[in-house]
Motif scaffolding. Structure first.
Motif, short mmCIF file in Angstrom:
data_model
loop_
_atom_site.label_atom_id
_atom_site.label_comp_id
_atom_site.label_asym_id
_atom_site.label_seq_id
_atom_site.Cartn_x
_atom_site.Cartn_y
_atom_site.Cartn_z
N LYS A 14 0.85 -1.20 0.00
CA LYS A 14 0.00 0.00 0.00
C LYS A 14 0.88 1.24 0.00
O LYS A 14 1.75 1.40 0.85
N SER A 16 0.78 5.67 -0.85
CA SER A 16 -0.08 6.84 -1.06
C SER A 16 0.11 7.36 -2.47
O SER A 16 1.15 7.12 -3.11
N ASP A 145 -6.82 3.04 2.46
CA ASP A 145 -6.29 2.18 3.53
C ASP A 145 -7.25 1.03 3.81
O ASP A 145 -6.85 -0.13 3.92
N ALA A 148 -7.24 -1.36 0.94
CA ALA A 148 -6.05 -2.21 0.94
C ALA A 148 -6.21 -3.37 1.92
O ALA A 148 -5.88 -4.52 1.60
N THR A 149 -6.75 -3.09 3.10
CA THR A 149 -6.92 -4.14 4.10
C THR A 149 -7.99 -5.13 3.65
O THR A 149 -7.84 -6.35 3.84
N ILE A 160 0.41 -6.77 5.02
CA ILE A 160 0.33 -5.53 4.27
C ILE A 160 1.65 -4.79 4.49
O ILE A 160 2.08 -4.62 5.64
N LYS A 162 3.16 -1.24 4.21
CA LYS A 162 2.75 0.16 4.04
C LYS A 162 4.01 0.99 3.80
O LYS A 162 4.81 1.22 4.71
N THR A 164 5.96 4.32 3.31
CA THR A 164 5.77 5.71 3.72
C THR A 164 7.07 6.49 3.51
O THR A 164 8.03 5.98 2.93
N MET A 199 -2.75 3.78 9.71
CA MET A 199 -3.84 3.73 8.75
C MET A 199 -5.08 4.25 9.48
O MET A 199 -5.04 4.46 10.70
N ILE A 214 0.72 -5.60 9.68
CA ILE A 214 1.02 -4.45 8.83
C ILE A 214 2.47 -4.08 9.08
O ILE A 214 2.88 -3.87 10.22
N VAL A 216 5.32 -1.38 8.35
CA VAL A 216 5.49 0.01 7.92
C VAL A 216 6.97 0.27 7.69
O VAL A 216 7.80 0.03 8.58
#
Length: 240
Positions: A14, A16, A145, A148-149, A160, A162, A164, A199, A214, A216
């Motif tokens: 995922k 942005s 978000d 995606a989940t 997932i 994420k 960033t 998220m 998740i 990150v």
């Protein structure tokens, strides 16, 4: 391939929409899109099955439109269409690298992408095609978000990822506060109660209810996506 590299068989990445802007204020920055595509290809080359969800904030921010007087439902649908544009850009970059890719939209638009059919999407993954899920859930009031989940659960993904601009989850904004502390591991409930901004709450609750971790990490770190799959690098795991 060692065991660390293969501990994830199927994952969802995922990112942005803003991640595709580069240093621009809005829109798509082709070198940045190509760089992210190379990151995805490096993981795909390990044999990992990859889904993607890309936001639309670089083109249109639904909540911002609503704040300026636009009706929220209309603004959200415009945001969903922006995610389709981003997905098509990523598809083009991946296919330039020789990675077979399918854009799958929750809003049918047969001339440019496939409609979302779960069994067909699973089959694409089994054939080692990257699936980019676009148009969110197809419903207003739900973020990418949450989309995606939802898709990660439907596709039986094991995690997932994420991507960033920072290398994990911090107790406060590390760009503003030098003493910000990074978590190695944090629970779903801590994310919700401390409002850590990983998220939105709906996405975290859906991940928690299905015990979906998740991870990150920083998308700006070259080789970061592949490195984490090999158990290396700096990241935060959100878990039960």
């Amino acid at each position: 391939m060692n065991d660390a590299q293969t501990r994830f068989r199927r994952v969802l990445l995922k990112i942005s929409g803003e991640a595709l802007m580069g240093d621009q204020g809005y829109g798509l920055h082709p070198p940045t899109v190509q760089r992210i595509a190379r990151e995805v290809k490096s993981v795909h080359d390990l044999g990992v099955e990859i889904c993607m969800v890309i936001g639309g904030g670089n083109i249109f921010r639904g909540l911002a439109g609503s704040a300026q007087g636009m009706e929220r439902t209309t603004a959200d649908y415009m945001g969903m269409l922006a995610t389709v544009m981003n997905a098509l850009a990523m598809q083009s970059s991946l296919e330039d690298l020789g990675v077979y890719t399918r854009v799958i939209s929750a809003i049918p638009m047969d001339q440019v992408c496939e409609p979302y059919i779960r069994r067909r999407a699973v089959r694409h993954l089994e054939k080692k095609r990257v699936c980019i899920f676009a148009a969110g859930t197809g419903n207003p009031y739900f973020t990418t978000d949450t989309a995606a989940t939802l898709r990660a659960n439907e596709m039986s993904c094991e995690a997932i990822f994420k991507g960033t601009k920072v290398d994990g989850v911090y107790d406060k904004d590390p760009k503003k506060f030098p003493d910000a502390r990074r978590y190695d591991r944090v629970t779903y409930n801590e994310v919700l109660t401390k409002n850590l901004g990983v998220m939105d709450a709906s996405a975290i609750a859906l991940a928690r209810d299905n015990d979906l971790p998740i991870i990150v990490f920083s998308l700006d770190e070259p080789g970061g996506f592949k490195g984490i799959l090999a158990g290396e690098g700096t990241f935060t795991t959100v878990h039960g």
